[in-house]
Scaffold this active site. Structure first.
Site, mmCIF file in Angstrom:
data_model
loop_
_atom_site.group_PDB
_atom_site.id
_atom_site.type_symbol
_atom_site.label_atom_id
_atom_site.label_comp_id
_atom_site.label_asym_id
_atom_site.label_seq_id
_atom_site.Cartn_x
_atom_site.Cartn_y
_atom_site.Cartn_z
ATOM 1 N N CYS A 2 45.510 102.812 41.060
ATOM 2 C CA CYS A 2 46.026 101.576 41.597
ATOM 3 C C CYS A 2 46.181 101.706 43.119
ATOM 4 O O CYS A 2 46.500 102.773 43.625
ATOM 5 C CB CYS A 2 47.376 101.151 41.016
ATOM 6 S SG CYS A 2 47.364 100.965 39.235
ATOM 7 N N ARG A 27 40.520 103.200 43.870
ATOM 8 C CA ARG A 27 41.708 103.692 43.159
ATOM 9 C C ARG A 27 41.911 103.012 41.810
ATOM 10 O O ARG A 27 42.828 103.358 41.057
ATOM 11 C CB ARG A 27 42.966 103.450 44.015
ATOM 12 C CG ARG A 27 42.915 104.103 45.367
ATOM 13 C CD ARG A 27 44.172 103.800 46.143
ATOM 14 N NE ARG A 27 45.303 104.470 45.550
ATOM 15 C CZ ARG A 27 45.677 105.710 45.829
ATOM 16 N NH1 ARG A 27 45.003 106.403 46.702
ATOM 17 N NH2 ARG A 27 46.712 106.245 45.240
ATOM 18 N N TRP A 73 44.367 100.108 37.917
ATOM 19 C CA TRP A 73 43.749 100.943 36.879
ATOM 20 C C TRP A 73 44.781 100.962 35.757
ATOM 21 O O TRP A 73 45.851 101.540 35.888
ATOM 22 C CB TRP A 73 43.468 102.354 37.404
ATOM 23 C CG TRP A 73 42.685 103.198 36.453
ATOM 24 C CD1 TRP A 73 41.333 103.270 36.362
ATOM 25 C CD2 TRP A 73 43.202 104.105 35.474
ATOM 26 N NE1 TRP A 73 40.975 104.153 35.368
ATOM 27 C CE2 TRP A 73 42.095 104.683 34.807
ATOM 28 C CE3 TRP A 73 44.483 104.485 35.073
ATOM 29 C CZ2 TRP A 73 42.230 105.610 33.776
ATOM 30 C CZ3 TRP A 73 44.620 105.409 34.049
ATOM 31 C CH2 TRP A 73 43.504 105.958 33.418
ATOM 32 N N ASN A 99 52.331 100.950 41.861
ATOM 33 C CA ASN A 99 51.369 101.987 41.478
ATOM 34 C C ASN A 99 52.170 103.139 40.897
ATOM 35 O O ASN A 99 53.108 103.610 41.528
ATOM 36 C CB ASN A 99 50.599 102.430 42.737
ATOM 37 C CG ASN A 99 49.830 103.719 42.521
ATOM 38 O OD1 ASN A 99 49.438 104.039 41.399
ATOM 39 N ND2 ASN A 99 49.603 104.458 43.588
ATOM 40 N N GLY A 100 51.811 103.580 39.696
ATOM 41 C CA GLY A 100 52.522 104.693 39.073
ATOM 42 C C GLY A 100 52.857 104.366 37.638
ATOM 43 O O GLY A 100 52.314 103.413 37.062
ATOM 44 N N GLU A 477 29.188 120.908 36.030
ATOM 45 C CA GLU A 477 29.318 119.840 37.015
ATOM 46 C C GLU A 477 28.153 118.848 36.901
ATOM 47 O O GLU A 477 28.355 117.628 36.995
ATOM 48 C CB GLU A 477 29.397 120.447 38.430
ATOM 49 C CG GLU A 477 29.408 119.466 39.579
ATOM 50 C CD GLU A 477 30.555 118.461 39.536
ATOM 51 O OE1 GLU A 477 31.489 118.612 38.738
ATOM 52 O OE2 GLU A 477 30.485 117.488 40.315
ATOM 53 N N LYS A 481 28.664 114.916 36.227
ATOM 54 C CA LYS A 481 28.122 113.889 37.129
ATOM 55 C C LYS A 481 27.314 112.869 36.330
ATOM 56 O O LYS A 481 27.476 111.675 36.485
ATOM 57 C CB LYS A 481 27.215 114.571 38.133
ATOM 58 C CG LYS A 481 27.351 114.550 39.564
ATOM 59 C CD LYS A 481 28.559 114.354 40.356
ATOM 60 C CE LYS A 481 29.872 114.133 39.739
ATOM 61 N NZ LYS A 481 30.991 114.816 40.273
ATOM 62 N N GLU A 484 29.554 110.675 33.823
ATOM 63 C CA GLU A 484 30.533 109.723 34.366
ATOM 64 C C GLU A 484 29.887 108.504 35.018
ATOM 65 O O GLU A 484 30.483 107.430 35.026
ATOM 66 C CB GLU A 484 31.547 110.394 35.297
ATOM 67 C CG GLU A 484 31.063 110.788 36.652
ATOM 68 C CD GLU A 484 32.160 111.436 37.501
ATOM 69 O OE1 GLU A 484 33.307 111.003 37.454
ATOM 70 O OE2 GLU A 484 31.826 112.387 38.234
ATOM 71 N N HIS A 500 24.973 128.730 18.885
ATOM 72 C CA HIS A 500 26.135 128.955 18.012
ATOM 73 C C HIS A 500 26.695 127.632 17.501
ATOM 74 O O HIS A 500 27.873 127.553 17.165
ATOM 75 C CB HIS A 500 27.204 129.766 18.762
ATOM 76 C CG HIS A 500 26.717 131.136 19.115
ATOM 77 N ND1 HIS A 500 26.556 132.137 18.188
ATOM 78 C CD2 HIS A 500 26.296 131.653 20.288
ATOM 79 C CE1 HIS A 500 26.080 133.215 18.783
ATOM 80 N NE2 HIS A 500 25.906 132.945 20.059
ATOM 81 N N LYS A 595 39.187 106.825 41.359
ATOM 82 C CA LYS A 595 38.930 107.989 42.207
ATOM 83 C C LYS A 595 40.087 108.973 42.183
ATOM 84 O O LYS A 595 39.898 110.171 42.147
ATOM 85 C CB LYS A 595 38.688 107.494 43.634
ATOM 86 C CG LYS A 595 38.382 108.584 44.632
ATOM 87 C CD LYS A 595 37.011 109.131 44.404
ATOM 88 C CE LYS A 595 36.651 110.247 45.358
ATOM 89 N NZ LYS A 595 35.527 111.039 44.829
HETATM 90 O O1 M6R Z 1 41.114 114.437 43.711
HETATM 91 P P1 M6R Z 1 40.874 115.545 42.753
HETATM 92 O O2 M6R Z 1 39.852 116.527 43.230
HETATM 93 O O3 M6R Z 1 42.134 116.249 42.352
HETATM 94 O O4 M6R Z 1 40.299 114.854 41.449
HETATM 95 C C1 M6R Z 1 40.035 115.588 40.293
HETATM 96 C C2 M6R Z 1 39.182 114.813 39.340
HETATM 97 O O5 M6R Z 1 39.827 113.647 38.934
HETATM 98 C C3 M6R Z 1 37.825 114.444 39.950
HETATM 99 O O6 M6R Z 1 37.140 115.565 40.382
HETATM 100 C C4 M6R Z 1 36.965 113.704 38.911
HETATM 101 O O7 M6R Z 1 36.605 114.585 37.906
HETATM 102 C C5 M6R Z 1 35.729 113.081 39.573
HETATM 103 N N1 M6R Z 1 35.529 111.760 39.066
HETATM 104 C C6 M6R Z 1 34.491 113.824 39.310
HETATM 105 O O8 M6R Z 1 33.364 113.255 39.878
#
Ligand code: M6R
Length: 600
Positions: A2, A27, A73, A99-100, A477, A481, A484, A500, A595
């Site tokens: 948010c 956000r 969010w 926000n929170g 990773e 990527k 997501e 396995h 984000k």
């Molecule tokens: O801001 P941060 O690095 O703490 O965020 C951690 C994760 O939320 C962040 O890396 C998330 O996995 C991304 N969407 C990955 O692309």
């Protein structure tokens, strides 16, 4: 999660709030709203979906020089117009954005609001209704605001306006980020300075459990018991162009392309004139003294932490454990006698990490935060900070922050090795320079990577990534990527582990992306590729110059074996980007995500 904005000045607030919200859309983006305040009252506009949807419902005729806004969010209550902020009290006197997460909202509702018909399913609405209740009971507005906030358990960044005092915004904060931007005759509120850079670059931090009374000409900070706090503003070192896409179609592509520059920037920031690594003596000392390092992170930053472990163990010969932040508190390992905690976070605001940091500090341990946002909560609350200097990362999918984190880990590992008297045959500055050049070469090969994305991923339902040793961490990773942003079900596996169980999922044509940058496991990962190919998989081998095969799908320029993750991830990022594009996905704002994950 948010984003909040607020404006009190002389211009019409609508466009300023909307533009600010657009900058904060990273956000959260499932609904948005603004409240514009003028002498006729408080006018609320809100809509499900993006800011673009909100724009369609804002009445351009309504003008006012005060306002608050929110991009959401969803946590409590579905993403809908009714649950969108701002929320209003029953009489519509008070209007609020939040926000929170208010953890005790059910209890507050039972205790104080049994007579009130709440219209939304949110935890937030309780706060605005409490304001009304306490003012109706005879408290002055500021007193009611402080009292209301003192009852809240959980996290909040709040901005509130009062129909009967149209020249004030009340602001409060606990555990969620919020800043006040200041300028002559104009003051603003924002979850992130970048939302209000067009107005000012002078910002005041607000600490937890403080309130701020904001008018056009004054900003008064108080604690919840009413004590006045004095604090000077700081200059936000942000360039407005850093937060624009420029000629790029997406922030993600821009941020991928920025990686060579980011690595060179890190070299410059952490280099002494004689070419050696420059780090804070206190960090060096803490690294040296600790008997074990505990790395705490989430998502992509966790993946960077896994690579960081390799770097510190190989170069500085110090044991490292890497933990997922959300698990650590509930399943804490037996700690060593003298641990040092490293928190890795692009945003510096991730709630799961903050929970661990608070606990670690209670236990009296020292903490270092590696972050892209030095003034962030995790940075402020840790003993030390290492800045990753990647510049604002706007796309939800993290790219340049990941490679920056690994570059900083490289320097930290080398510095710790030196402090421990370990002779290294590895010049990090020179090797990172080679990495930056290799990254450039890779960023110039977009056509080839776009073709791979089309060939392997245009129609598939799933995709597996395999790698061994440090390549395993990189494929985790790569899979994150891809999933997501393209919504293809993608999983990363250690090459030897697939048989396995997971190999049962391999069908005719299932794409398997294998990463082979490590000489000592080159033969074995290629053996794993043969195993899946024999069962019908469609393998894509990404290897490194020097030990590549003739039929490999894509070959990465050679870099030092310790630093292969920094370059090997780039084809994965670009393949994910093009796969998402081909599938018509919203690359920068994937569904269900935000984000900065500021709720647990
Ligand atoms: O801001 P941060 O690095 O703490 O965020 C951690 C994760 O939320 C962040 O890396 C998330 O996995 C991304 N969407 C990955 O692309």
């Amino acid at each position: 999660m948010c984003g909040i904005v607020g404006y009190i000045g002389t211009e019409d607030a609508k466009e300023i709030l909307l533009r600010g919200l657009e900058k904060l859309e990273y956000r959260g983006y499932d609904s948005a709203g603004i409240a514009v305040v003028n002498d006729q009252g408080v006018h609320v506009f809100k809509e499900k979906g993006r800011i673009a949807e909100l724009r369609k419902v804002v009445d351009i005729e309504v003008e006012g020089t005060v306002g608050i806004g929110h991009t959401r969010w969803a946590t409590h209550g579905a993403p809908s117009r009714i649950n969108a902020h701002p929320h209003q009290s029953e009489s519509a006197r008070f209007t609020l954005v939040h926000n929170g997460v208010i953890e005790n909202y059910e209890q507050l509702k039972r205790e104080y609001l049994s007579q009130v018909d709440l219209v939304s399913d949110t935890d937030t609405e309780v706060v605005v209704q409490l304001m009304q209740r306490f003012v109706d009971d005879g408290k002055r507005v500021e007193e009611a605001f402080r009292y209301t906030l003192s009852l809240l358990k959980g996290s909040y960044a709040i901005a509130l306006v009062d129909k009967e005092d149209v020249d004030t915004i009340y602001v409060g904060k606990n555990k969620s980020p919020l800043l006040i931007g200041v300028k002559d005759g104009v003051n603003v509120v924002a979850s992130d300075a970048m939302a209000m850079l067009q107005i000012t670059n002078q910002f005041l931090e607000i600490m937890d459990e403080e309130i701020v009374i904001v008018t056009r000409d004054s900003v008064t900070i108080k604690t919840l018991d009413g004590t006045i706090v004095t604090r000077n503003p700081y200059t936000a070192e942000l360039d407005a162009s850093d937060i624009e896409k420029g000629t790029y179609p997406h922030f993600m592509l821009k941020e991928i392309d920025e990686q060579p520059f980011v690595i060179r920037n890190i070299i410059q920031k952490y280099q002494n004139e004689d070419g050696t690594v420059r780090l804070d003596d206190n960090i060096r000392q803490a690294m040296k003294e600790s008997d074990r390092i505990y790395v705490i992170a989430a998502g992509t930053s966790y993946h960077a932490g896994l690579v960081g472990k390799q770097l510190i163990e190989k170069l500085a010969q110090k044991p490292v454990e890497v933990h997922i932040a959300s698990e650590f508190l509930y399943n804490m390992p037996l700690l060593s006698e003298n641990p040092l905690f490293i928190f890795i976070s692009q945003s510096g605001e991730t709630a799961d990490l903050r929970g661990v940091l608070v606990e670690v500090k209670k236990l009296g341990y020292r903490a270092l935060t590696i972050t892209n946002v030095p003034g962030s909560t995790l940075s402020r609350e840790a003993d030390f900070t290492l800045h990753t200097y990647a510049g604002p990362e706007i796309a939800v999918a993290s790219t340049k922050a990941y490679t920056a984190q690994m570059a900083v880990f490289t320097l930290l590992a080398v510095d710790t090795a030196k402090a421990r008297g370990i002779e290294l045959d590895f010049d990090p500055i020179q090797e990172l320079g080679i990495v930056a050049a290799a990254m450039e070469t890779l960023c110039d090969q977009k056509d080839a990577l776009e073709k791979i994305a089309r060939e392997y991923l245009a129609v598939t339902r799933n995709c597996f990534f395999i790698g061994r040793a440090v390549d395993y961490y990189v494929v985790l990773e790569g899979a994150l990527k891809l999933k997501e942003i393209s919504y293809i079900q993608a999983e990363g596996f250690a090459g030897g582990e697939l048989k396995h169980g997971t190999i049962a999922l391999i069908e005719e044509g299932t794409p398997v992306i294998a990463l082979a940058t490590q000489e000592h496991v080159n033969l074995s990962i290629r053996g794993n590729v043969k195993e899946v190919a024999a069962r019908g998989a469609y393998p894509c081998i990404i290897s490194m110059e020097g030990h590549h095969g003739e039929d490999d799908t894509f070959v990465i320029p050679a870099v030092h074996e310790h630093l292969t993750p920094l370059v090997a991830v780039i084809p994965m990022q670009l393949i994910a980007y093009y796969a998402a594009l081909h599938r018509g996905c919203d690359v920068d704002k994937p569904r269900n995500l935000a984000k900065s994950v500021t709720v647990e």
